[in-house]
Scaffold this motif. Sequence first.
Motif, short mmCIF file in Angstrom:
data_model
loop_
_atom_site.label_atom_id
_atom_site.label_comp_id
_atom_site.label_asym_id
_atom_site.label_seq_id
_atom_site.Cartn_x
_atom_site.Cartn_y
_atom_site.Cartn_z
N SER A 7 -17.09 25.20 -119.84
CA SER A 7 -16.87 25.73 -118.49
C SER A 7 -17.88 25.10 -117.55
N GLU A 8 -17.57 25.16 -116.27
CA GLU A 8 -18.48 24.62 -115.27
C GLU A 8 -19.76 25.45 -115.26
N PRO A 9 -20.94 24.79 -115.10
CA PRO A 9 -22.17 25.56 -115.01
C PRO A 9 -22.17 26.40 -113.71
N VAL A 10 -22.79 27.55 -113.77
CA VAL A 10 -22.84 28.43 -112.62
C VAL A 10 -23.93 27.94 -111.67
N ASN A 11 -23.60 27.83 -110.40
CA ASN A 11 -24.57 27.41 -109.38
C ASN A 11 -25.20 28.69 -108.82
N PRO A 12 -26.49 28.95 -109.13
CA PRO A 12 -27.11 30.20 -108.68
C PRO A 12 -27.27 30.30 -107.17
N THR A 13 -27.26 29.16 -106.47
CA THR A 13 -27.45 29.20 -105.01
C THR A 13 -26.15 28.96 -104.24
N ALA A 14 -25.00 29.07 -104.91
CA ALA A 14 -23.72 28.80 -104.26
C ALA A 14 -23.48 29.69 -103.04
N ASN A 15 -23.93 30.94 -103.07
CA ASN A 15 -23.69 31.86 -101.96
C ASN A 15 -24.86 31.94 -100.98
N ALA A 16 -25.88 31.13 -101.20
CA ALA A 16 -27.06 31.16 -100.33
C ALA A 16 -26.74 30.52 -98.98
N ALA A 17 -27.43 30.99 -97.95
CA ALA A 17 -27.25 30.44 -96.61
C ALA A 17 -28.59 30.36 -95.89
N ILE A 18 -28.70 29.39 -95.00
CA ILE A 18 -29.91 29.21 -94.19
C ILE A 18 -29.53 29.44 -92.74
N LYS A 19 -30.34 30.24 -92.04
CA LYS A 19 -30.14 30.47 -90.61
C LYS A 19 -31.27 29.81 -89.85
N VAL A 20 -30.89 28.91 -88.93
CA VAL A 20 -31.86 28.21 -88.09
C VAL A 20 -31.36 28.24 -86.66
N LYS A 21 -32.24 27.89 -85.75
CA LYS A 21 -31.88 27.79 -84.34
C LYS A 21 -32.51 26.53 -83.78
N SER A 22 -31.74 25.80 -82.99
CA SER A 22 -32.26 24.62 -82.29
C SER A 22 -32.50 25.02 -80.84
N GLU A 23 -33.42 24.32 -80.18
CA GLU A 23 -33.76 24.72 -78.82
C GLU A 23 -34.30 23.53 -78.02
N THR A 24 -34.17 23.64 -76.70
CA THR A 24 -34.75 22.66 -75.79
C THR A 24 -35.98 23.29 -75.17
N VAL A 25 -37.10 22.56 -75.20
CA VAL A 25 -38.39 23.09 -74.73
C VAL A 25 -39.01 22.14 -73.71
N TYR A 26 -39.99 22.64 -72.99
CA TYR A 26 -40.75 21.78 -72.08
C TYR A 26 -41.68 20.88 -72.90
N LYS A 27 -42.00 19.71 -72.34
CA LYS A 27 -42.92 18.79 -73.00
C LYS A 27 -44.26 19.49 -73.26
N ASN A 28 -44.86 19.19 -74.41
CA ASN A 28 -46.14 19.75 -74.85
C ASN A 28 -46.09 21.25 -75.12
N SER A 29 -44.89 21.77 -75.40
CA SER A 29 -44.80 23.16 -75.84
C SER A 29 -45.40 23.26 -77.23
N ASP A 30 -46.12 24.35 -77.48
CA ASP A 30 -46.73 24.61 -78.79
C ASP A 30 -45.69 25.39 -79.60
N VAL A 31 -44.96 24.69 -80.46
CA VAL A 31 -43.76 25.24 -81.09
C VAL A 31 -44.03 25.78 -82.49
#
Length: 139
Positions: free
Chosen positions: A17-41
């Motif tokens: 049988s196919e091996p079980v992928n333990p992280t198949a249901n895992a998800a990552i939440k990120v956000k992208s953003e536009t900032v002013y120059k020299n912002s301390d991010v």
Amino acid sequence: EDVPVIGNYAKITVTASEPVNPTANAAIKVKSETVYKNSDVTIVAKGENIPDGFILAIYDGEKQVAKGDKTSVTYKAGEISADKTLVVKVVDENGNVQKGADGNDLAANVEIKVKTGFFNIIIAFFRKLFRMNAVTIEA
């Protein structure tokens, strides 16, 4: 049911049988953003359904710059003066990137864009001058 015996050995059927992928249901939440120059991010990424034994990590190119746990990871990127892309990945304790249900690396990009233009540069100057340049990008 009776197992047929051939000589002194029982006949056993093995089905692969196919091996079980333990992280198949895992998800990552990120956000992208536009900032002013020299912002301390500061970047904060979150994880969902990540099993024990796996963590979130942030990479700048090939270099791992932050490790979190299975629920979140935080990275102080510092002052950003040009567009930048960081990658959040799910890794095991050896740093091996895990795969999602689609078979691709379990990763998400955080795009940090810097505002350009004359007035944005002036605003950025005063934000930094008055120490108002801290930005947290949180999923």
